[in-house]
Design a protein around this motif. Structure first.
Motif, PDB file in Angstrom:
ATOM      1  N   LYS A  42      51.472  27.517  47.090  1.00 29.55           N
ATOM      2  CA  LYS A  42      51.732  25.626  46.625  1.00 29.55           C
ATOM      3  C   LYS A  42      52.061  25.676  45.220  1.00 29.55           C
ATOM      4  CE  LYS A  42      46.979  24.942  48.136  1.00 29.55           C
ATOM      5  NZ  LYS A  42      45.544  24.710  47.918  1.00 29.55           N
ATOM      6  N   ARG A 101      51.934  17.769  44.398  1.00 26.15           N
ATOM      7  CA  ARG A 101      51.893  19.115  45.178  1.00 26.15           C
ATOM      8  C   ARG A 101      52.885  19.103  46.124  1.00 26.15           C
ATOM      9  NH1 ARG A 101      46.019  19.627  47.847  1.00 26.15           N
ATOM     10  NH2 ARG A 101      46.962  18.354  49.342  1.00 26.15           N
ATOM     11  N   VAL A 139      52.872  23.167  41.315  1.00 24.46           N
ATOM     12  CA  VAL A 139      52.109  21.661  41.094  1.00 24.46           C
ATOM     13  C   VAL A 139      53.076  21.386  40.261  1.00 24.46           C
ATOM     14  CG1 VAL A 139      50.826  20.786  40.684  1.00 24.46           C
ATOM     15  CG2 VAL A 139      49.866  21.198  41.548  1.00 24.46           C
TER      16      VAL A 139
END
Length: 325
Positions: A207, A215, A209
């Motif tokens: 993950k 995201r 951002v």
């Protein structure tokens, strides 16, 4: 009125006395910081951590850290603290209320499972005034302990499990940590011809951002281990309806694994191609074609519960067009 209800209702007041709360089975297992933020409505998070750090909050007459997990039978000392006046919650739109009222798939005294509509986030935040859980808490004020058991992407529809009691929340969370104890099945329409031999995607997900705050998830060697099983259900010209079974549970797992396999999910504005999404509108597709079709797990009494969510009309209509009906 219980001590917890009295504390949560004292908006704009200074609690002039020390409260002692007896922890029951439903509250057990919750972190002390999360518990305090729940019952001390309007108290800033920094204030909650300060009174714990300074030892003003005690459990069984002893100091504890913010990460202490409450146990049944614990006695919690809560010091005098000013509870700021909270603003009135935003009332969900009438359309949302109507959707949720008819979305219930299963309900008992400990559990609620709904067919979440696409376009509705599971919780508020990031500019959203409310989500499913906030709306349900307003619709079911008698159920003061409604909690999300898991999450679905905002654009994904289908089975969403909400616990009415902490004991049920702990039970299902325990099952989710064990391989194969909770079976989730999704239906996805993907771009291209999915090969029948491609039955497993095993790719780590990371993950990150973006500067915009969005995201995103991508396949990366430094990511967390992630596996999804797939089965072809039906084929159409340059499109395939697949069944996806997430063996692990990561953010955007099915969407990114489909993309990694070379077949973005139809209508995926985050990971799909704009030209593909535009062309799919000719079939009437105006949203992500990803649906949590069923969920299955064992209840505390040993019974096996399986709940299925019918495909929404807007997705069923797309399949009818593709079938030429």
């Amino acid at each position: 009125m219980s001590v917890e209800k009295e504390l949560s209702s004292r908006e704009g007041e200074q609690t002039a006395k020390v409260y002692f709360v007896n922890i029951d089975e439903d509250t057990a297992g919750q972190r002390i910081d999360n518990y305090l933020m729940r019952i001390l409505k309007g108290v800033p998070k920094t204030r909650v951590y300060r009174i714990v750090r300074k030892g003003e909050v005690r459990v069984n007459k002893k100091r504890v850290g913010a990460d202490y997990r409450l146990q049944s039978g614990d006695v919690v000392r809560i010091p005098p603290v000013r509870v700021a006046e909270a603003s009135a919650p935003v009332r969900p739109a009438d359309k949302v209320i109507a959707q949720l009222e008819k979305s219930v798939l299963y309900e008992d005294d400990q559990l609620l499972i709904i067919n979440k509509p696409s376009g509705l986030a599971v919780h508020g935040g990031s500019g959203l005034s409310y989500g499913v859980i906030e709306a349900l808490r307003q619709l079911r004020p008698e159920n003061r302990t409604l909690e999300l058991v898991h999450r679905l992407d905002r654009d994904t529809s289908g089975c969403l499990v909400i616990a009415k009691r902490r004991s049920m929340l702990r039970h299902i969370h325990n099952l989710l940590q064990q391989k194969g104890k909770v079976e989730k099945l999704y239906h996805a329409l993907v771009v291209g011809k999915w090969a029948a031999r491609k039955q497993l995607v095993n790719a780590p997900l990371l993950k990150n951002v973006l500067q915009s705050g969005e995201r995103m998830v991508r396949v990366h060697i430094d990511g967390k281990k992630c596996r999804t099983a797939f089965r072809v259900m039906e084929r159409f010209p340059n499109m395939t309806l697949v069944e996806a079974y997430p063996i692990t549970g990561r953010t955007h797992q099915i969407r990114v694994h489909c993309l990694h396999a070379g077949h973005a999910i139809a209508g995926d504005e985050k990971y799909g191609m704009d030209e593909d999404n535009q062309s799919q509108r000719q079939f009437g597709l105006k949203r992500l074609f990803l649906h949590a079709a069923s969920i299955q797990f064992e209840l505390p009494d040993g019974r096996l519960l399986k709940v299925e969510a019918p495909l929404p009309d807007e997705l069923a209509g797309v399949l009818s067009v593709l079938r030429g009906k």
